[in-house]
Motif scaffolding. Structure first.
Motif, PDB file in Angstrom:
ATOM      1  N   VAL A 212     -49.606 -35.098  23.806  1.00  0.00           N
ATOM      2  CA  VAL A 212     -50.632 -34.824  22.805  1.00  0.00           C
ATOM      3  C   VAL A 212     -49.943 -34.292  21.552  1.00  0.00           C
ATOM      4  N   ILE A 213     -50.319 -34.892  20.424  1.00  0.00           N
ATOM      5  CA  ILE A 213     -49.679 -34.528  19.162  1.00  0.00           C
ATOM      6  C   ILE A 213     -50.733 -33.917  18.262  1.00  0.00           C
ATOM      7  N   PHE A 214     -50.506 -32.705  17.806  1.00  0.00           N
ATOM      8  CA  PHE A 214     -51.471 -32.083  16.901  1.00  0.00           C
ATOM      9  C   PHE A 214     -50.947 -32.171  15.469  1.00  0.00           C
ATOM     10  N   MET A 215     -51.741 -32.825  14.624  1.00  0.00           N
ATOM     11  CA  MET A 215     -51.362 -32.948  13.209  1.00  0.00           C
ATOM     12  C   MET A 215     -52.263 -32.089  12.343  1.00  0.00           C
ATOM     13  N   ASP A 216     -51.678 -31.534  11.300  1.00  0.00           N
ATOM     14  CA  ASP A 216     -52.488 -30.828  10.309  1.00  0.00           C
ATOM     15  C   ASP A 216     -51.741 -30.866   8.983  1.00  0.00           C
ATOM     16  N   GLY A 217     -52.461 -31.131   7.928  1.00  0.00           N
ATOM     17  CA  GLY A 217     -51.863 -31.118   6.594  1.00  0.00           C
ATOM     18  C   GLY A 217     -50.720 -32.093   6.427  1.00  0.00           C
ATOM     19  N   GLY A 218     -50.758 -33.212   7.122  1.00  0.00           N
ATOM     20  CA  GLY A 218     -49.750 -34.249   6.908  1.00  0.00           C
ATOM     21  C   GLY A 218     -48.449 -34.041   7.669  1.00  0.00           C
TER      22      GLY A 218
END
Ligand SMILES: Nc1ncnc2c1ncn2[C@@H]1O[C@H](COP(=O)(O)OP(=O)(O)OP(=O)(O)O)[C@@H](O)[C@H]1O
Ligand SMILES: [Mg+2]
Lengths: 248, 227
Positions: A212-218
């Motif tokens: 699982v990959i959590f992305m935020d703000g690019g």
């Protein structure tokens, strides 16, 4: 199977991907989560070059693209890279003038140059697999959203891609139709397909994802197994996001 | 009231003029319509694709062409080509001049119809086509155009039918098409009312037949659309 290194993407002045790096092994399912606007769709579309990244390196299968400011990719390069992927869209994007079977045959015939007979055979067996053998000769408008999306999955698989990309495949569906699509996706994950899935379905992530990959703000803020990410996340932004989606 | 003798005379004239007018229609009006519609459609298609191509010289050239032919009257275009060009050494037969002008004129109008139809196809269709490995031209040919054809059939059909009627303008450059023939007969028989009504009926029949074929095509390309 997939390695992304320091990938950047701008839309005019807006930097949407700010140096994304990650890698996904062959046969694994990676789920990308993150708040709206964090760049998930853009990242996925960079993987099949529907968006052209501005900088960075993408390796997919046996092809590597090294993109710098001066890179101008030719159509042939884009197409041959893209052919390693299949994509399932949020809005299905089936071809409305073709039946379900013809949707699944189209790329096989016009791109892979398979004979119509072979293409239809394969289309029918894929439709069987997604539970729609009996709807093969219906047009998209005659199918429910969940059925259309399953045709979309069959269409993507017909090209025998190395990697299947899903962009929120269930978020346009009525709640009671979500399950049938997720089930097909779970089966694919269990078969050892390499998949990258952007979704808000945390249950699916928990049950089907290897990563699982959590992305935020690019950027990729944090990643790990579902267990690690959902139960032992350390980054405060990850925690904040998870607290919101799990209402805990 | 129309007297009995007069009625007989009118019926006689209409009967005698029937075949000459029909022949003028078959010899000039119909061929002119079919030829210019076909050529105009081909021209329109390439013009539309050129305008969408994004290749600046082509875009400018086709925009200029459409601007000229949409912005000036058909009648004036006919006169320039037929009566004007001989003064610079280009002399065309009336029929050839009519074909050229109608083709260029139809091409300009229809290119806008086709362009709008192509642009009306949702971006997701292109992306789905690309996602299964199609090139831009494959996506255009296999996915976008078949849908664009359906969208553009009703307006193209209308423009086809208006072309049938517009061909009567060819009379002004001495093409003896349907209307011209009617005019000639009216001039010697002094029955303009009945002759022009006869002429009108011929146009009505021609355009009704065309509407029928338009309907058939719309059904054929309508597959995959909720009724
Ligand atoms: N074609 C585009 N042109 C300009 N800006 C864009 C374009 N596509 C996306 N953006 C912007 O890039 C940012 C990231 O968008 P993206 O669609 O990748 O986010 P996302 O994580 O998929 O969000 P969501 O969960 O809402 O789908 C947003 O600010 C969006 O407005
Ligand atoms: Mg998105």
């Amino acid at each position: 199977m997939i390695t992304i290194d320091n990938l950047h993407k701008w839309f005019d002045k807006l930097e949407v991907l700010k140096g994304v790096s990650l890698s996904i092994e062959k046969g694994k399912t990676a789920v990308i989560i993150g708040p709206s606007g964090s760049g998930k769709t853009t990242l996925l579309r960079c993987l099949n070059l529907l968006e052209l990244p501005d900088k960075g390196t993408i390796t997919l299968g046996d092809k590597t693209l090294n993109i710098t400011a001066g890179t101008r990719l030719k159509q042939a390069e884009i197409v041959s890279f893209r052919k390693q992927t299949g994509m399932v869209f949020q809005g299905y994007n089936l071809f409305p003038h073709l039946t379900a079977a013809e949707n699944v045959m189209e790329g096989q015939v016009s791109v892979l140059k398979r004979s119509k007979d072979d293409a239809r055979k394969k289309a029918l067996s894929l439709l069987e697999k997604v539970g729609l053998r009996d709807r093969a000769d219906m047009y998209p408008f005659q199918l429910s959203g969940g059925q259309q999306q399953r045709v979309g999955i069959a269409r993507a698989m017909a090209m025998d891609p190395e990697v299947l990309l899903f962009d929120e495949p269930t978020s346009a569906l009525d709640p009671e139709l979500v399950g049938e699509v997720l089930k097909v996706m779970k089966d694919l994950a269990n078969e050892g397909r390499t998949m990258v899935v952007v979704t808000h379905e945390m249950k699916f992530a928990n049950e089907a994802a290897d990563q699982v990959i959590f992305m935020d703000g690019g950027v990729v803020v944090e990643q790990g197994t579902p267990n690690e990410l959902f139960h032992a996340a350390r980054n405060p932004r990850t925690l904040q996001f998870l607290n919101k989606v799990f209402e805990r | 009231m129309v007297g009995e003798e007069r009625t007989e005379r009118i019926i006689g004239i209409l009967g005698e003029s029937f075949f000459p007018i029909l022949m003028a229609g078959l010899q000039y009006t119909i061929p002119l319509t079919l030829i210019t519609f076909t050529l105009g459609l081909i021209l329109a298609f390439f013009t539309a694709v050129a305008r969408i191509s994004g290749f600046i010289p082509l875009v400018l050239l086709t925009r200029f062409y459409v601007w000229i032919f949409r912005g000036t009257p058909l009648l004036v275009q006919l006169f320039i080509i037929f009566y004007g060009l001989p003064s610079v050494g280009v002399t065309l037969s009336p029929f050839a001049a009519a074909v050229i002008v109608f083709t260029l004129n139809k091409g300009a109008y229809s290119s806008e119809i086709i362009r709008a139809a192509i642009l009306s196809i949702h971006k997701g269709q292109w992306e789905a086509a690309y996602s299964i490995g199609m090139t831009k031209s494959q996506a255009m040919k296999r996915i976008v155009l078949p849908q664009a054809v359906r969208v553009s059939l009703p307006p193209l059909g209308n423009s086809f039918i208006s072309l049938v009627k517009d061909t009567s303008l060819a009379a002004t450059i001495t093409v003896t098409e349907l209307f011209q023939k009617g005019q000639q007969i009216a001039a010697v028989t002094y029955e303009p009312l009945w002759l022009y009504i006869e002429v009108a009926l011929f146009y009505l029949i021609f355009s009704t037949v065309l509407s029928y074929f338009q309907g058939r095509l719309e059904i054929r390309y309508g597959r995959g659309v909720a009724k």
